[in-house]
Design a protein around this motif. Structure first.
Motif, PDB file in Angstrom:
ATOM      1  N   UNK A 396       0.761  -1.498   0.024  1.00  0.00           N
ATOM      2  CA  UNK A 396       0.038  -0.080  -0.009  1.00  0.00           C
ATOM      3  C   UNK A 396       0.827   1.145  -0.072  1.00  0.00           C
ATOM      4  N   UNK A 397       0.100   2.274   0.091  1.00  0.00           N
ATOM      5  CA  UNK A 397       0.480   3.511  -0.287  1.00  0.00           C
ATOM      6  C   UNK A 397       1.380   4.315   1.041  1.00  0.00           C
ATOM      7  N   UNK A 398       1.287   3.684   1.995  1.00  0.00           N
ATOM      8  CA  UNK A 398       2.148   4.062   3.176  1.00  0.00           C
ATOM      9  C   UNK A 398       3.585   3.854   2.963  1.00  0.00           C
ATOM     10  N   UNK A 399       3.890   3.042   2.082  1.00  0.00           N
ATOM     11  CA  UNK A 399       5.247   2.395   1.750  1.00  0.00           C
ATOM     12  C   UNK A 399       5.740   2.435   0.457  1.00  0.00           C
ATOM     13  N   UNK A 400       5.480   3.676  -0.162  1.00  0.00           N
ATOM     14  CA  UNK A 400       6.013   3.843  -1.709  1.00  0.00           C
ATOM     15  C   UNK A 400       7.502   4.068  -1.928  1.00  0.00           C
ATOM     16  N   UNK A 401       8.188   4.376  -0.583  1.00  0.00           N
ATOM     17  CA  UNK A 401       9.647   4.757  -0.624  1.00  0.00           C
ATOM     18  C   UNK A 401      10.464   3.285  -0.171  1.00  0.00           C
ATOM     19  N   UNK A 402       9.813   2.562   0.652  1.00  0.00           N
ATOM     20  CA  UNK A 402      10.463   1.261   1.274  1.00  0.00           C
ATOM     21  C   UNK A 402      11.160   0.450   0.131  1.00  0.00           C
ATOM     22  N   UNK A 403      10.520  -0.081  -0.835  1.00  0.00           N
ATOM     23  CA  UNK A 403      11.220  -1.107  -1.797  1.00  0.00           C
ATOM     24  C   UNK A 403      12.405  -0.590  -2.310  1.00  0.00           C
ATOM     25  N   UNK A 404      12.455   0.620  -2.432  1.00  0.00           N
ATOM     26  CA  UNK A 404      14.078   1.145  -2.919  1.00  0.00           C
ATOM     27  C   UNK A 404      14.988   0.900  -1.765  1.00  0.00           C
ATOM     28  N   UNK A 405      14.470   1.379  -0.660  1.00  0.00           N
ATOM     29  CA  UNK A 405      15.324   1.192   0.574  1.00  0.00           C
ATOM     30  C   UNK A 405      15.723  -0.232   0.832  1.00  0.00           C
TER      31      UNK A 405
END
Ligand code: ADQ
Length: 746
Positions: A396-405
């Motif tokens: 979901x939209x809470x974690x748009x940045x997490x995949x790259x991190x």
């Protein structure tokens, strides 16, 4: 081969039919031709002897007979006779057949040509063969003298007739067969040529004008192959099948899920701690999947007793009593929660992604929190994995940045990100000041999943508009450097069968208990709505539709009540407080107008209900109205269908939900068109039980087949396949094989 035999049988039957019809038509036509020819011959013969006949008619019977004999010199004319008007025989040649006396012929002539025709003819079959008998009137100076009868032999003519007919029929059949064989041959060549060209196009680089077609064919072939593969591997998706698929593909490794919402919340009231299930579509879908495949669920610990119930690693085994997977809780400060969750995610991204006319609010400090919290969760995920190439499901939209991190710390991880809400078009995405960062974060994933192909297309268009990358539209993938991210539709669903459904009150009991609880008469008609109190769910429009129903269908005033279960949601955000107040005001207005006394038109229950209670309401109702203004999937629609084991009840469904694509047997409405939505409610209330059963049965088949195990299974199998290829490419990079190094993962 089977197709060929089928074609030949059809061809032969058609030929037999055509030949029979052709034979009948030809017989009639040739007979008409011969009769015409014989009439002509009679006229000619009589015309040439007319003078002599008239001259000797009454005066010289001897000469009259000679004239008749002259006429019979023609090969075909076998006999002739002359008759007076009163039917006496004046003269006759030899071999005149019996049965055609002057009286008889005159009588037939009179009967067949009552208007006084001058000639008459007929064909007759004698034992000696077929004959043609014709009679012509003879006149002198305009006065009738009598008639001449000519008899013609048709035996050779009928032989010729038969031979001609046979020839034509055989010719026709041979021609038809030749034409069919040639058609078959031409079709075969054309098909071979077409499939050859298509195969060439599919295998190689298609010509520009064929590219859209080839793309569609490839994607269809892919889907069919995958579906067949699935079917062959074990029928309908279930927890058992998901588990066995995972053990086959993942060899028992655990899956790590990252989601903001936790599936079980511990709440303390006084001395006791209670466990509750949050009202969340994401939890509804993912919880059964985790129960089936075990692993770790990383989430924000939001309950006031959450800290007391975890171990020293912040983990707790769930579900309570069953303990099939771990819940790892992450703690947030109030500031972090305010900035990341309420601020950037729910005041910024939520309205950005839903076309529901709420302005997104983007604050730099909220975004800073969003970045920090994404980093915090990404770090926890990296602690929880058990290999350097794990499978991680980011939700979901809470974690748009997490995949790259996560990718930065675990370059070989297989990361699947599922976006549970719509992805809007590129123009709208452009509103967000951090659009590039969000998209780049998501592109850290191996696969980005959405509910619908439309959302996938919007995402790819946004990448195209704002990022430096190559887009492979054929395989719906984005390529950045040596990395490829697949973009795929995975329509979400619910578990089937719902594991605890046998604990829910049966329909009859639910109908009575709900009406009693709401203090409604036993025979009241009931509609139900179940939602988080969110402006995207169209609750105001829903109530307005109830108002329209009562305005235009007065027979339901006092006989119909709509009960809305509305779970308070994001209550710290001013817009949500306003929506909650507005919804209450509208309900009061409609009740005051249409049900000042007696059962209320609308009952608004602004509280959370446990899942079993929600299902009791679904069972008690005549209809369920889902009126989202814009939604990812909307699982309430599917839950209503799952609850109705009695195959009764009508689903009225907004066209702006993902579910409307799957549940086409619902009454699909535009929730903004409240007048028509009101009519749809009336149609639902009057729908015959047989029709309800037919529609419900068909929707239940769809939800059963396309259940949440299938959703998870397809995603995880895709991820495992991707990882297999990545591992292979890793080994090749490490020089284990002497082949050229592929730089892309697929
Ligand atoms: P949601 O916006 O939460 O989900 P939805 O899919 O309809 O919406 O699921 C709601 C869930 O909450 C259902 O399981 C329902 O039973 C439950 N619920 C609603 N009201 C309740 C109440 N008053 N008391 C108790 N339970 C209640 C988001 C997206 C959707 C997408 C899902 C899953 O917005 O579009 O379908 O994620 O991907």
């Amino acid at each position: 081969m089977r197709h060929m035999i089928r074609f030949l049988v059809v061809l032969l039957v058609s030929l037999a039919l055509l030949t029979t019809i052709g034979y009948v038509v030809l017989t009639r036509t040739t007979q008409a031709w011969y009769e015409h020819e014989l009439d002509l011959r009679t006229r000619l013969a009589v015309a040439s002897a007319r003078q002599s006949l008239a001259a000797h008619w009454t005066s010289n019977r001897m000469r009259l007979r000679e004239t008749l004999a002259d006429i019979t010199h023609d090969d075909r004319i076998m006999a002739a006779a002359a008759c007076s008007l009163d039917g006496n025989l004046l003269a006759v040649t030899d071999s005149y057949p019996p049965g055609f006396s002057c009286r008889e012929v005159l009588a037939r002539m009179q009967f067949d040509t009552p208007d006084g025709g001058t000639s008459w003819s007929m064909i007759s079959d004698l034992s000696s063969g077929r004959i043609h008998v014709s009679a012509m009137r003879i006149e002198r100076e305009g006065k009738p003298l009598g008639v001449v009868i000519l008899v013609q032999d048709l035996s050779d003519l009928s032989q010729r007739d038969t031979a001609t007919r046979n020839f034509i029929v055989v010719g026709f059949a041979v021609l038809s067969i030749c034409a069919s064989v040639m058609t078959l041959f031409a079709a075969h060549i054309a098909w071979k040529r077409w499939t050859f060209e298509l195969r060439q196009a599919l295998e190689g680089e298609p010509r520009r004008e064929f590219q859209p077609l080839v793309r569609d064919v490839r994607s269809l072939a892919d889907t069919l192959a995958r579906e067949r593969d699935n079917e062959e591997r074990g029928g309908r998706w279930s927890p058992t099948r998901l588990r066995s698929t995972l053990s086959q593909y993942l060899q028992g490794e655990r899956v790590v899920i990252l989601a903001n919402r936790e599936p079980y919340v511990h709440q303390r009231t006084g001395d006791s701690v209670r466990v509750s299930h949050p009202a969340s579509g994401l939890v509804t879908a993912l919880e059964p999947v985790m129960r089936a495949c075990s692993g770790v669920w990383v989430a924000h610990g939001s309950g006031n007793a959450d800290r007391e119930t975890v171990d020293k690693h912040d983990r707790v085994k769930v579900p309570p009593g069953e303990e099939s997977y771990s819940l790892r809780r992450v703690w947030l400060t109030d500031e972090e929660e305010a900035g990341y969750y309420y601020g950037f995610a729910n005041e910024g991204l939520w309205p950005l992604c839903h076309v529901a006319h709420a302005r997104p609010i983007f604050r730099a400090e909220d975004y800073a929190h969003y970045v920090r919290v994404n980093r915090k969760f990404a770090d926890v995920v990296c602690e929880e994995v058990d290999s350097d190439d794990p499978i991680v499901l980011v939700q979901d939209y809470h974690f748009a940045l997490a995949p790259k991190m996560i990718r930065q710390r675990l370059p070989r991880a297989t990361i699947i990100t599922f976006w549970h809400i719509p992805w809007p078009n590129a123009e709208r995405v452009g509103i967000c000041p951090w659009r590039e960062e969000l998209i780049s974060g998501l592109l850290g994933s191996s696969v980005v999943g959405f509910h619908t192909q439309q959302h996938c297309n919007n995402f790819i268009d946004s990448v195209d508009a704002f990022m430096e990358s190559r887009i492979d539209r054929e395989s719906n993938a984005v390529i950045q450097g040596s990395r490829k991210t697949l973009v795929r539709p995975y329509p979400i669903s619910i578990e089937w069968p719902v594991s605890w459904i046998h604990k829910v009150q049966p329909v009859d009991e639910a109908r009575i208990s709900v009406r009693r609880e709401l203090e409604l008469p036993e025979n009241i008609l009931l509609g139900v709505g179940v939602d988080r109190l969110d402006y995207t769910k169209g609750i105001e429009e829903r109530f307005a539709a109830v108002g329209e129903l009562l305005a235009h269908h007065p027979e339901y005033r006092g006989r119909f009540t709509f009960v809305q279960l509305a779970a308070p949601s994001r209550t710290k955000i001013p817009l949500y407080q306003e929506v909650s107040e507005r919804v209450e005001t509208i309900a009061k207005e409609i009740n005051a107008k249409w049900s000042p006394t007696g059962p209320p038109a609308i009952i608004l229950l602004r509280q959370h209900h446990e899942p079993m209670d929600v299902f009791r309401y679904y069972r008690a109702a005549e209809l369920c109205y889902v009126s989202s203004l814009h939604d990812g999937m909307n699982l309430v629609a599917k839950e209503f269908v799952a609850a109705r084991e009695d195959e009764q009840g009508v689903l009225v469904l907004s066209q702006f939900t993902g579910a409307a694509r799957d549940l086409t047997e619902a009454l699909i409405v535009n929730p903004y068109d409240v007048r028509r939505a009101g009519d749809a409610l009336a149609a639902a209330l009057t729908m015959p039980t047989d029709e309800q059963r037919e529609r419900m049965r068909s929707m239940r088949r769809i939800v059963a087949e396309f259940n949440v195990y299938r959703w998870a299974g397809r995603m995880l199998v895709d991820a495992a396949e991707l990882r297999r290829k990545e591992r292979l490419s890793g080994r090749m990079t490490a020089g284990e094989y002497s082949m050229p190094i592929p730089v892309e993962v697929e």
